[in-house]
Motif scaffolding. Structure first.
Motif, PDB file in Angstrom:
ATOM      1  N   ILE A 148       9.298   3.188  90.759  1.00 35.26           N
ATOM      2  CA  ILE A 148       9.768   2.079  90.010  1.00 35.26           C
ATOM      3  C   ILE A 148      10.750   1.223  90.853  1.00 35.26           C
ATOM      4  O   ILE A 148      10.853   0.162  90.693  1.00 35.26           O
ATOM      5  N   SER A 149      11.122   1.635  92.089  1.00 33.15           N
ATOM      6  CA  SER A 149      11.886   1.164  92.880  1.00 33.15           C
ATOM      7  C   SER A 149      11.175  -0.056  93.897  1.00 33.15           C
ATOM      8  O   SER A 149      11.891  -0.850  94.286  1.00 33.15           O
ATOM      9  N   ALA A 150      10.032  -0.248  93.201  1.00 33.90           N
ATOM     10  CA  ALA A 150       9.240  -1.623  93.532  1.00 33.90           C
ATOM     11  C   ALA A 150       9.618  -2.662  92.981  1.00 33.90           C
ATOM     12  O   ALA A 150       9.524  -3.818  93.578  1.00 33.90           O
ATOM     13  N   THR A 151      10.194  -2.574  91.529  1.00 36.86           N
ATOM     14  CA  THR A 151      10.563  -3.482  90.972  1.00 36.86           C
ATOM     15  C   THR A 151      12.126  -3.351  90.421  1.00 36.86           C
ATOM     16  O   THR A 151      12.681  -4.425  90.074  1.00 36.86           O
ATOM     17  N   ASP A 159      16.276  -0.407 101.498  1.00 35.27           N
ATOM     18  CA  ASP A 159      15.057  -0.170 102.416  1.00 35.27           C
ATOM     19  C   ASP A 159      14.089   0.812 101.635  1.00 35.27           C
ATOM     20  O   ASP A 159      12.984   0.391 101.843  1.00 35.27           O
ATOM     21  N   TYR A 160      14.491   1.564 100.916  1.00 34.46           N
ATOM     22  CA  TYR A 160      13.545   2.369 100.099  1.00 34.46           C
ATOM     23  C   TYR A 160      12.758   1.501  98.961  1.00 34.46           C
ATOM     24  O   TYR A 160      11.538   1.345  98.947  1.00 34.46           O
ATOM     25  N   CYS A 161      13.744   0.623  98.527  1.00 30.53           N
ATOM     26  CA  CYS A 161      12.964  -0.395  97.516  1.00 30.53           C
ATOM     27  C   CYS A 161      11.947  -1.133  98.140  1.00 30.53           C
ATOM     28  O   CYS A 161      10.843  -1.425  97.469  1.00 30.53           O
ATOM     29  N   ILE A 162      12.449  -1.920  99.370  1.00 32.68           N
ATOM     30  CA  ILE A 162      11.422  -2.669 100.048  1.00 32.68           C
ATOM     31  C   ILE A 162      10.178  -2.021 100.525  1.00 32.68           C
ATOM     32  O   ILE A 162       9.070  -2.638 100.114  1.00 32.68           O
ATOM     33  N   SER A 163      10.434  -0.668 100.870  1.00 32.65           N
ATOM     34  CA  SER A 163       9.083  -0.049 101.358  1.00 32.65           C
ATOM     35  C   SER A 163       8.229   0.283 100.159  1.00 32.65           C
ATOM     36  O   SER A 163       6.902   0.153 100.402  1.00 32.65           O
ATOM     37  N   PRO A 190       6.077   6.708  89.651  1.00 33.41           N
ATOM     38  CA  PRO A 190       6.960   7.522  89.022  1.00 33.41           C
ATOM     39  C   PRO A 190       8.579   6.786  88.649  1.00 33.41           C
ATOM     40  O   PRO A 190       8.863   5.885  89.568  1.00 33.41           O
ATOM     41  N   GLY A 191       8.969   7.306  87.769  1.00 34.43           N
ATOM     42  CA  GLY A 191      10.507   6.913  87.359  1.00 34.43           C
ATOM     43  C   GLY A 191      11.256   8.137  88.255  1.00 34.43           C
ATOM     44  O   GLY A 191      11.242   8.176  89.267  1.00 34.43           O
ATOM     45  N   VAL A 192      12.200   8.686  87.256  1.00 29.77           N
ATOM     46  CA  VAL A 192      13.025   9.599  87.906  1.00 29.77           C
ATOM     47  C   VAL A 192      12.403  11.088  87.849  1.00 29.77           C
ATOM     48  O   VAL A 192      12.339  11.514  86.743  1.00 29.77           O
ATOM     49  N   ILE A 193      12.145  11.439  88.958  1.00 30.49           N
ATOM     50  CA  ILE A 193      11.248  12.997  88.601  1.00 30.49           C
ATOM     51  C   ILE A 193      12.270  14.102  89.663  1.00 30.49           C
ATOM     52  O   ILE A 193      12.803  13.686  90.589  1.00 30.49           O
ATOM     53  N   ARG A 194      12.396  15.312  88.747  1.00 32.17           N
ATOM     54  CA  ARG A 194      12.802  16.385  89.337  1.00 32.17           C
ATOM     55  C   ARG A 194      12.421  17.017  90.519  1.00 32.17           C
ATOM     56  O   ARG A 194      11.450  17.585  90.163  1.00 32.17           O
TER      57      ARG A 194
END
Ligand code: NDP
Length: 256
Positions: A148-151, A159-163, A190-194
């Protein structure tokens, strides 16, 4: 002959859940990680107990040399490959305000989360195209584990979001390029995964989820992601190449 799959970062977390699902579906599996083979003996034994052939391809997916060695091993040991799951990925070692972020962290994240999958896909897609020409009933597919960090913006891990935003375009590029060979390419987001990746921020996400971050009020599990991957791999979405499958409990639904 069993179908075969390669899951990068399959030694734990989401990748391991995907490897388990595919083994149970009758796939011979190669998993990968950066740790030495001696550290994953138990994982290999557990997967092998499911009854198919399971091998380990150690290597850093962000290294040109390691990727070549991994693909060579897959060719030697399996001789064929139906499914590539680009799952391996890393979070920044330190969350930092983008006004203070380091070029080292940026380079690391882009190398492992984006350059690695892109050029691994290049090598394996070329091999799949050859297999398609040689074996009339060959079926291949490629699954990218995005985020989800893509958007969704987290400024302290830009840096993670951009990757992951880059990986979303990687997914589309390969979907378009491989369409003529009928090799579908999908992103599972995925969203928030344990997993170990989120273990350092458990309290933060416990609180956010309790406050309504997701419409389904719980953490996601590696199994939630693996189920989506299995549906894609076994052909349940035959007319959807390039699509993004959300596994985020509704986190990205806009609400008012
Ligand atoms: P984990 O940290 O639990 O596991 C990471 C896996 O990737 C391990 O198998 C690790 O190997 C492997 N790995 C790490 N770096 C490399 C590398 N350079 N080359 C090859 N393998 C490597 O992560 P998750 O299971 O949580 O995440 C899997 C994927 O899902 C990642 O792409 C992540 O970005 C994405 N994701 C995760 C979310 C979450 O909330 N957990 C949410 C959205 C996306 P080893 O065991 O040897 O260290």
């Amino acid at each position: 002959m069993n179908p075969t799959a390669f899951v990068t970062g399959g030694s734990r977390g989401i990748g391991l859940a995907i490897a388990e699902k595919l083994c149970k579906q009758g796939y011979d599996i190669a998993i990968n990680g950066v740790r030495g083979e001696e550290s994953v003996q138990e994982v290999l034994a557990d997967l092998q107990s499911l009854g198919t052939n399971v091998i380990y391809c150690q290597g850093d997916i962000g290294s040109d040399e390691d990727r070549k060695r991994i693909v060579d091993k897959l060719k030697t040991e399996f001789g064929r490959l139906n499914v590539l799951v680009n799952n391996a990925g890393v979070a920044p070692k330190k969350r930092l305000d983008p006004l203070k972020a380091s070029t080292e962290s940026f380079d690391r994240l882009i190398r492992i989360n984006l350059k690695g999958p892109y050029f691994l896909t290049q090598a394996i897609a070329s091999w799949m195209v050859d297999q398609k020409k040689d074996v009339s009933d060959f079926e291949g597919s490629i699954i990218n584990i995005g985020s989800i960090s893509a958007t969704v913006v987290s400024p302290d891990r830009g840096d993670y979001c951009i990757s992951k935003a880059g990986l979303a375009m990687h997914n589309l590029v390969w979907a378009v390029r491989l369409a003529e060979y009928n090799i579908p390419v999908y992103e599972v987001r995925p969203g928030v995964i344990r997993t170990d990746m989120t273990s350092a921020v458990t309290e933060k996400y416990d609180k956010l989820i309790a406050e309504g971050l997701t419409i389904q009020p719980r953490w996601g599990t590696p199994d939630d992601v693996a189920k989506a991957v299995l549906a894609l791999v076994r052909g349940d979405f035959p007319y959807s190449s390039g699509e993004v499958i959300m596994v985020d409990g509704g986190l990205t639904i806009n609400r008012l």
